[in-house]
Design a protein around this motif. Structure first.
Motif, short mmCIF file in Angstrom:
data_model
loop_
_atom_site.label_atom_id
_atom_site.label_comp_id
_atom_site.label_asym_id
_atom_site.label_seq_id
_atom_site.Cartn_x
_atom_site.Cartn_y
_atom_site.Cartn_z
N HIS A 140 4.61 -3.07 18.91
CA HIS A 140 5.63 -3.11 17.84
C HIS A 140 5.78 -4.54 17.32
CE1 HIS A 140 8.06 -4.21 21.32
NE2 HIS A 140 9.06 -4.56 20.53
N HIS A 187 17.32 -1.33 23.12
CA HIS A 187 16.60 -1.05 24.36
C HIS A 187 17.24 0.10 25.15
CE1 HIS A 187 13.56 -4.19 24.83
NE2 HIS A 187 14.37 -4.94 24.11
N ASP A 244 8.81 -11.31 20.18
CA ASP A 244 8.41 -11.53 21.58
C ASP A 244 7.20 -10.66 21.96
OD1 ASP A 244 10.27 -9.36 21.45
OD2 ASP A 244 10.47 -9.41 23.63
N HIS A 245 6.69 -9.89 20.98
CA HIS A 245 5.44 -9.12 21.16
C HIS A 245 4.36 -9.53 20.15
CE1 HIS A 245 7.12 -6.12 24.05
NE2 HIS A 245 8.22 -6.66 23.57
N ASP A 305 8.34 -1.64 24.27
CA ASP A 305 9.78 -1.61 24.46
C ASP A 305 10.25 -0.21 24.12
OD1 ASP A 305 9.62 -4.25 25.06
OD2 ASP A 305 10.80 -4.96 23.35
N HIS A 336 8.33 -6.83 17.05
CA HIS A 336 9.23 -7.89 17.50
C HIS A 336 8.47 -9.17 17.87
CE1 HIS A 336 12.98 -5.33 18.53
NE2 HIS A 336 13.13 -5.96 17.38
N HIS A 339 12.17 2.46 19.35
CA HIS A 339 12.81 1.16 19.63
C HIS A 339 13.13 0.40 18.34
CE1 HIS A 339 13.29 -2.83 21.38
NE2 HIS A 339 12.19 -3.25 20.82
ZN LIG Z 1 11.14 -5.11 21.03
#
Ligand SMILES: [Zn+2]
Length: 465
Positions: A62, A407, A66-67, A187, A64, A162
Motif C-alpha cells: 500500500h 489499523h 512507511d511502506h 497493514d 503509506h 487499511h
Molecule cells: Zn499503512
C-alpha cells in the motif's frame, strides 16, 4: 534455498522492507521510510546492506510512506527494476512521494536558514525530481488477481481494508519444482469502516508475516462522531483551533467525511477547514476511479460538486508557503490538517509551534504515533515539545481519537488470523513495537498454538520445509 531478510519494520513500526530471494533473483516487498527517533531515521541515510542494483523487483502492499517512502532513495542508489503496485496505490504514491520530498526539501531549507542541522549543509533525503524518477518505475498489477512476476515469483493481492488500494499479498515462490506460499499482511484495516471494505481473511500459508501495530490493545468502542463532535464543540466554544497531524490523503478523507456528516446533522458549527500541504488537492477523483476499494456512494459523477461526501462546506487547500503562513493569522475557531501524521517533520510543526502554547486550542491525534516521535511525546503528556531547538510549552489540549485509527486493533488482528484453516509453518510478527509484538505473540500462541518468531532488524530465515 529461498530466504527472507527483514530490512525494516522488525521490532519497530516503520521502514517496512522484506527481501525475498529465490533462484538467484531478488524481490523486495515494500520499501518504507524509517520514522521516529533520530536513531531510526539515521537508518534512511545508511548505505544499504543489500546493493539496490542487485534487486530485481519491488512489490508494494500500500501507499503509506512507511511502506513506500524509501523508493526515491533506492532508485537514486541504483535500483533499476519495475515497482509493482495496483492503480490506486500508484495514484496515491504520485501524491505522497513528491509530498514527502517537498516536506524534506522545505525542512532542509528551513534548517539551513536557522543554522540548526545534523548534516552540513542540510540536505533532503531525496528531492522532488528523485521522487518523480521513482514514480517512472511504477507498473500496475491487478487489484485482486494472480500476477506472474517471474518463474520464481507470482503474487495474488487481497483487500486489506487499511487505506485506498491497500492489500495483503499471497506470494508463491517456485524453486526446484517446489512451491512455498508466503503471506504478507501489509497493514490491516478495521471491520465496519465508514469508507473502506472489510479486510479479507487468508486461509492458508506456509509462512506468514503479520503486522502487530496494535497487537496489545483494542481501540475504544465509542462512536467517532460523538468523540469528534465533543472536542470540536468544546474547542470552538472557547475560541481555539483544532490541529490534526495527518497526510493530505487517506486519514484526511475520513476526517472530512465525518466533518461533513456532523455539519449536515448540525451537530458541529461550520468551521473553516485548512488542508495544508504542498500537494493539497481534492483526492475525490481517485476514490471515484477506484470504487472496488470502498463503500462511498457518489450520486452522479458529473454532479460531484455539492454532493461530494468528502467535501465540507468551507475547506481551503493551501499549496504555497505564504498561504500556509497565513493560517497563523486565523484567530477564529478553525480546523487545520497538515503533515506529517506523527509530527516528525513538515508544515504541521509550524502549526504546532503556533497553537500548542494556546490553552484554547487542541491537537487531535488520529493515527499511530511511533516511539520517538513528537506525536508520541504529546500523547504521553509532554509539557514541552522541542521544535528546531526551541522548547515550546504544551498548553493546548491533546486528544487521541483511536476510533479513527486505520489499523486493526488486537481482536481485529485475531479475527483476520482466524481465517486460516491450518497453522502456518512459521509466523513472523513484524511492524510493531515490543509491546504490540509481545502482546500479539502471546495471543496467537494462546489462541492458535502456532509457532511464532519476532525477527530482528537484518535477520534472515530460510524457507526450508
Ligand atoms: Zn499503512
Amino acid at each position: 534455498m529461498a530466504k527472507i531478510t527483514f530490512l525494516g519494520a522488525a521490532g519497530t513500526v516503520t521502514g517496512s522492507k522484506y527481501l525475498v530471494e529465490a533462484g538467484g533473483k531478488r524481490l523486495l516487498v515494500d520499501c518504507g521510510l524509517f520514522e521516529g527517533s533520530n536513531e531510526l531515521e539515521q537508518r534512511n541515510w545508511e548505505t544499504p546492506t543489500v546493493d539496490p542494483v542487485t534487486i530485481d523487483w519491488i512489490l508494494l502492499t500500500h501507499a503509506h510512506i512507511d511502506h513506500t517512502g524509501y523508493l526515491p532513495r533506492i532508485v537514486r542508489l541504483g535500483f533499476q527494476g519495475p515497482i509493482y503496485a495496483n492503480g490506486a496505490t500508484r495514484e496515491l504514491c504520485q501524491l505522497l512521494l513528491p509530498d514527502s520530498a517537498h516536506l524534506q526539501e522545505e525542512d532542509a531549507q528551513y534548517i539551513a536558514k536557522k543554522g540548526y542541522s545534523r548534516h552540513k549543509p542540510p540536505m533532503p533525503l531525496y528531492t522532488v525530481a528523485e521522487s518523480q524518477a521513482a514514480l517512472g518505475r511504477f507498473r500496475d498489477i491487478p487489484r485482486a488477481d494472480n500476477f506472474q512476476i517471474s518463474s520464481q515469483f507470482s503474487v495474488r493481492p487481497h483487500d486489506a481494508g487499511h487505506i485506498l488500494g491497500s492489500t495483503w499479498l499471497e506470494l508463491t515462490i517456485t524453486e526446484n519444482g517446489k512451491q512455498t506460499l508466503v503471506v504478507f499482511s501489509g497493514d490491516l484495516g478495521r471491520y465496519n469502516n465508514a469508507i473502506l471494505n472489510d479486510p479479507e481473511s487468508p486461509t492458508r500459508a506456509d509462512f506468514l508475516l503479520c503486522e502487530s501495530t496494535y497487537g496489545d490493545r483494542d481501540h475504544p468502542a465509542g462512536s467517532v462522531e460523538d468523540a469528534l463532535a465533543d472536542v470540536i464543540n468544546r474547542v470552538a466554544k472557547r475560541g481555539g483551533a483544532i490541529v490534526i497531524p495527518a497526510f493530505a490523503v487517506d486519514r484526511t478523507q475520513l476526517i472530512l467525511y465525518y466533518l461533513t456528516e456532523l455539519e449536515n446533522q448540525q451537530r458541529i458549527p461550520r468551521l473553516p477547514v485548512y488542508v495544508d500541504s504542498p500537494m493539497a488537492i481534492s483526492v475525490t477523483d481517485i476514490y471515484v476511479r477506484h470504487r472496488e476499494d470502498h463503500r462511498l456512494q457518489f450520486q452522479r459523477e458529473e454532479e460531484l460538486g455539492n454532493r461530494d461526501p468528502l467535501n465540507v462546506r468551507e475547506v481551503h487547500m493551501t499549496r504555497s508557503v505564504e498561504e500556509s503562513k497565513a493560517i497563523n493569522d486565523v484567530v477564529s475557531p478553525c480546523i487545520i490538517i497538515s503533515a506529517s501524521g506523527m509530527a516528525t517533520g513538515g508544515r504541521i510543526l509550524h502549526h504546532l509551534a503556533q497553537r500548542l502554547p494556546d490553552s484554547r486550542s487542541a491537537v487531535l491525534l488520529v493515527g499511530y504515533q511511533a516511539e520517538g516521535t513528537r506525536g508520541r511525546a504529546l500523547l504521553e503528556g509532554a509539557k514541552y515539545l522541542k521544535l528546531w531547538g526551541q522548547m515550546v510549552p504544551v498548553k493546548a489540549e491533546v486528544v487521541e481519537i483511536g476510533q479513527l485509527s486505520a489499523h486493526a486493533g488486537k481482536s481485529e488482528l485475531l479475527r483476520w488470523l482466524s481465517g486460516f484453516t491450518a497453522a502456518p509453518r512459521q509466523t513472523f510478527l513484524v511492524h510493531g513495537e515490543p509491546a504490540g509484538l509481545n502482546g500479539l505473540r502471546d495471543a496467537v500462541t494462546a489462541q492458535f498454538h502456532w509457532p511464532v518468531t519476532i525477527p530482528a532488524y537484518h535477520q534472515a530465515f530460510e524457507f526450508n520445509s
